[in-house]
Design an enzyme around this catalytic site. Sequence first.
Site, PDB file in Angstrom:
ATOM      1  N   CYS A 183       0.835  -1.194   0.000  1.00  0.00           N
ATOM      2  CA  CYS A 183       0.000   0.000   0.000  1.00  0.00           C
ATOM      3  C   CYS A 183       0.879   1.257   0.000  1.00  0.00           C
ATOM      4  O   CYS A 183       1.860   1.322   0.734  1.00  0.00           O
ATOM      5  CB  CYS A 183      -0.818  -0.009   1.291  1.00  0.00           C
ATOM      6  SG  CYS A 183      -2.548   0.287   1.055  1.00  0.00           S
TER       7      CYS A 183
ATOM      8  N   ASP B 209     -12.333  -7.040  21.455  1.00  0.00           N
ATOM      9  CA  ASP B 209     -11.384  -7.077  22.582  1.00  0.00           C
ATOM     10  C   ASP B 209     -12.042  -6.629  23.883  1.00  0.00           C
ATOM     11  O   ASP B 209     -11.823  -7.228  24.939  1.00  0.00           O
ATOM     12  CB  ASP B 209     -10.199  -6.156  22.259  1.00  0.00           C
ATOM     13  CG  ASP B 209      -9.187  -6.101  23.394  1.00  0.00           C
ATOM     14  OD1 ASP B 209      -8.787  -7.170  23.883  1.00  0.00           O
ATOM     15  OD2 ASP B 209      -8.788  -4.987  23.790  1.00  0.00           O
TER      16      ASP B 209
END
Lengths: 163, 163, 163, 163, 163, 163
Positions: free
Chosen positions: D77, D128
């Site tokens: 990228c 999480d």
Amino acid sequence: MGQRLTHLDEAGHARMVDVSEKSATTREAVAQADLHMLPETLTAIREMTLRKGDVLAVARVAAIQATKRTSELIPLCHPLALRAVEANFIEIDEKTLRILVTVKTTGVTGVEMEALVGATVGALTVYDMCKAIDRGMVIREACLLKKIGGKSGPYEREQEMSR
Amino acid sequence: MGQRLTHLDEAGHARMVDVSEKSATTREAVAQADLHMLPETLTAIREMTLRKGDVLAVARVAAIQATKRTSELIPLCHPLALRAVEANFIEIDEKTLRILVTVKTTGVTGVEMEALVGATVGALTVYDMCKAIDRGMVIREACLLKKIGGKSGPYEREQEMSR
Amino acid sequence: MGQRLTHLDEAGHARMVDVSEKSATTREAVAQADLHMLPETLTAIREMTLRKGDVLAVARVAAIQATKRTSELIPLCHPLALRAVEANFIEIDEKTLRILVTVKTTGVTGVEMEALVGATVGALTVYDMCKAIDRGMVIREACLLKKIGGKSGPYEREQEMSR
Amino acid sequence: MGQRLTHLDEAGHARMVDVSEKSATTREAVAQADLHMLPETLTAIREMTLRKGDVLAVARVAAIQATKRTSELIPLCHPLALRAVEANFIEIDEKTLRILVTVKTTGVTGVEMEALVGATVGALTVYDMCKAIDRGMVIREACLLKKIGGKSGPYEREQEMSR
Amino acid sequence: MGQRLTHLDEAGHARMVDVSEKSATTREAVAQADLHMLPETLTAIREMTLRKGDVLAVARVAAIQATKRTSELIPLCHPLALRAVEANFIEIDEKTLRILVTVKTTGVTGVEMEALVGATVGALTVYDMCKAIDRGMVIREACLLKKIGGKSGPYEREQEMSR
Amino acid sequence: MGQRLTHLDEAGHARMVDVSEKSATTREAVAQADLHMLPETLTAIREMTLRKGDVLAVARVAAIQATKRTSELIPLCHPLALRAVEANFIEIDEKTLRILVTVKTTGVTGVEMEALVGATVGALTVYDMCKAIDRGMVIREACLLKKIGGKSGPYEREQEMSR
């Protein structure tokens, strides 16, 4: 001695040089690093290459990713948005693997450091993956081969230069 | 060829080797990188050193900081909490500056890569700060000098080895 | 509702939970992410694989590297020194590529997030490399498959669970 | 098969594609990720929201910060200076939380990967924070919804597309 | 002057001090930073707090995340695996917002720098989010309040100390 | 209260403000942080300076490097390619060391946060290197001194302002 290191101000203090007056141009740089190793290590890398290519594939990715982090690693380097990065490997002789990294950008500073960081991190990644069988590998001739663009003009390292 | 590259699994795929069975021991590694340059470049660095020390001070900080990011740069390297890092510079001859990086930890893997990353990033930082006056500088003989600790035992690079 | 989200204190403020009383044990987690694509995209990846393996080789490196940066990406995650990371790819059917990431550590917290970050970043890397020919790829069924170690005991995702 | 994966050169090696000839235009991308969970988990998040909003507030910050690190996570990228990032949450049904990330820039490459990285990291952050009460949450339908700008023209994912 | 700065070797060169002989103990540190602002700025933050809490929620996340990157920011700091981080805000008077950051670890070095980095980055994040309405905010009294553990013993900053 | 915090959307959610309509102009910002310490600590720093300069040299490098990571530390900050960074130290009185950081760019957003991050990280680095001899050091008056460029026009902090 009249030489001036531009990364230091008059008092000799480190600074990130002011490039706000420079105009953005197309820049390119090519750097290399040679990794010397035992012939059997190069054979192991090559046979992996024939089979799966993973040592060089990992080193290539590491080299490309490292170029993007150059300004974090080299303290006085300006951050740059890179436009192209390529990393290639050549077997120079039976015990030497060369990595060549080419970087391009359109920006106000050159990409020499990005190419050099890519080449050395690529070589170190090969070292890491092969060190279990050859701890004595050495990086030699890590240097800038060519640069294009910028006020200082093009640069090309002469072949076989003796310093 | 019976050699095995431990960073690749049986199918040749990259992996971060399982070290969960290894026990934590004291580890140390020393690496070097030599930077060849024009004598006047080394003079410029040295005179700066006498005055303010900034080229080497910046390169020393860059080397230390880079050791801490080794596992980000080298894809299959295990992260390690380093316990000590030192970077020193020696003038080998009138055109060669050597950087020596020593790293210590208490952990399950060695710190060879940390020392090598520190030495090469330190050398590249000197390059960056001096490239305006000497674009042809070359890194040579970047290698591991010594390691202590770990199952493979101590390693010491022989002097003047010819490969 | 008696459920407590441990990452929030009594006032509902985010915190990195205190794990200083927990003892270090061996931990392992396996996560997956499925990438759905056009059959011709999977063919292109597979043929690359046969030839050079680069799409999957790059995604594998990206997955491994991402696991090491989990605590930077997931704000309340504890930093952990990972001991082993593997990333593997399976073709589930003619249009589904599964990435499986296994992570191990010896530490006071689990490695579920590391495995999940690795699996999703690996899948996104495949997406990035193939998006020019198939922008409509979708990540499905990114989840924890298994975990071992820690106070809450082992976890195994039942097959074909319907939620 | 005539399809070409532009991130690979002719030999199939990974590279960061040369975009130095492309002109900077306004770019926008929207991506989503759906997180499936137990109804009581979504209730817990929602009630936190009413009280303090911290689960979603933390996930929103994580998503925004992750978009800025896309080029570090996705190896090929290009780095981009983002101009705008927004992350929003929608309850799709009693057990599905959708995160939508919108990214804008003015640059030579698109921001699809940035939007996708933001959406998945945002979803993983919710995971999480809630995994203590619902380890079985699953990310589904993480995909690009829309992009504007660039040579390949606008893209809009059709609703209810069946693949 | 007999004082020795341990981060410098005998020649005055920077180094990351050798802590490999130190034993791991429980460590804790609390640091604060006060942000002085216009009363109407504090009102705006407080009212946001009542409504959605986002300025403080974002600053809290920023503070926690910054503590984890301390060894990248402070060059001679040892990397540490943090075990607990909390960030809290108190209104000291109508124009002063205090951020308190508490950090714990089990390790060979203290966590003073982690707590200080968290407190100052948290304060700077509040500055960033409010600077459009109050560019003249000032950080005052950013300091260590308390530390526990380590060879040098506990430290507690006296109230109202005059220096 | 009509004040609007631009980093929050109408619902009070954090976002990275859309600056895609703003035009790139030359920007500059100067920030300071004062570090109060025992007179003998400042003497130790100064004598080091006379000899080797390392405390300030390290802090200067840390300040410069931190400016480049501002958008990673401050969640809603836009990434910017900095064009110039300088960090300087002044002894204000026998117990106060001031760090001044000047940052320039050509971009669509200002560099106030970069200058502030640099000044505070520089001050914290001095703290880290001297804390063994003076744990009670305090950062005071960390603030923006001046900014140039941008729609909101120039800003200059008045001397001796009393708030």
